[in-house]
Design a protein around this motif. Sequence first.
Motif: not given
Length: 556
Positions: A312-322
């Motif tokens: 639910v909260s991931a909607f409109g989130g920022v994703i960072a990966v390493n």
Amino acid sequence: MSHPTETRRPIRRALISVYDKTGLEELATVLDQAGVEILSTGSTAATIAAAGISVTPVEKVTGFPECLEGRVKTLHPHIHAGILADCTKPTHLAELNELNVTPIDLVVVNLYPFTATVAAGTDFAGCIEQIDIGGPTMIRAAAKNHSCVAVVTNPQAYREIAEEIRAGGFTASHRFQLAAQAFSHTAAYDAAVASWFAGQNTQTPAVVGGQWELIETLRYGENPQQKGAVYRTKTLGFGGELTEANGIANAQQLSGKAMSYNNYTDGDAALRAAYDHTEPCVAIIKHANPCGIAIGTDIAQAHLKAHACDPVSAFGGVIAVNRPVSVTLAKQIAPIFTEVVIAPDYEPGAAEILATKKNLRVLKVVPPHRETAEFKQISGGLVVQEPDTLTDRGDNPANWTLVSGKAADETTLKDLEFAWKAVRAVRSNAILLVKDGASVGVGMGQVNRVDSCTLAVTRANTLGERATADAAQTQVKTADETEATVEKTAPPQRAQGAVAASDAFFPFADGLQILIDAGVKAVVQPGGSIRDEEVIAAAQAAGITMYFTGNRHFSH
């Protein structure tokens, strides 16, 4: 640049003394073609002369040779009177005539590479020799007298300077602009030296500072009524170490809308969270807090696990990966409304998939170095601290103290270690529930630890129920294109059997009891409360495993 209608002040005499000789010959050629007399020092003069351009050595002007291994070259009245004379005052001009001093109209100087010398690990004596004295003195003199003198400190500006010289000289507004840049340059240089000196005795610097260069003006700040901008920095930390110009401020944007103020701040939080882990890791951040963070065998699996924590909260989130974004991961992200994706690279085809989402900002970011000081503005000043890293003795599970229950098995200990690292990304008071290398419940930003424990458990179980309900509505295609509904299963109680990390100690047993009642099987926390015995007794009574680390990871 100057306004075309402004009056230009011609350049008749220029002083050039540079360590970085990038573009030097080209600039000197333009000056020579414009009939400008060039004064210069040491290797700068030799470089100009070797190019076949007429140059006057400074010692011919001063009547005094360079001395003390080059420590004294330009510190002489015949130089500084020529720079500092106010050309609008007849008395100054008369005095110059009496002293046989010719005014200097342009000063081109860049400084000894002190910060680079420190960063290279040069010994103390070598660093001392790279503290420039004559250069900053000339720059400050020319900047003070910008009504008459133009000062240039950046070789990247030479092309623009050449255009001004060909156009007939500099306008007052351009000289003012150059002077402002020059004072910023010397201020940053002096702050770097001061910080390094303080670091030699492990003291807190009496003065901190750096150089911030405007990248762009943003549409607005945190809210539409606030102005906003983003700058890049290169400065020195407590020990004199150099902060590299990388991280999110220097991101390469591959596609999508322009970044906003909040995109930058959430993106930085996501970067820090992802790079706290050596395994393939995905952090999904919303309003500076993780709504999912996980490690996996590959980056696509890590994303599925992170997203499942709180879809639910991931909607409109920022994703960072390493790790570089794979095509598989790009296909997973594309259907989900996401503000920003941040990665060190993108495998062939992955960026193209994400580029089809026109509002999705896709960034390629060199991982940030955080071995420097951290600044936070307060009314009337700053608070400054060394960064919180995961290198303390207590961050290694081998140094943890078992205070309750049996020693964790290998799988549980691995989850506890992940939870302890990941809880640092959660705003205090922070409680993080973890299963199988993934967050399943997050309690963040509460004013007491009891509420954080309640929130972590509630979110773990409620969001788990919702995720199951959503799955029950998922439609799948059979071979003959008929639709079949996924069988509905009982909602999971995700807190049951999870491990928990607390960023600081439990002041009372009540918060821990909430986790125990929810079925948490193991806890890692700093310890150090005056009621540790009460907390330990509650853990022992429940038969759960609990470790003390001896250090905490508050994040405000």
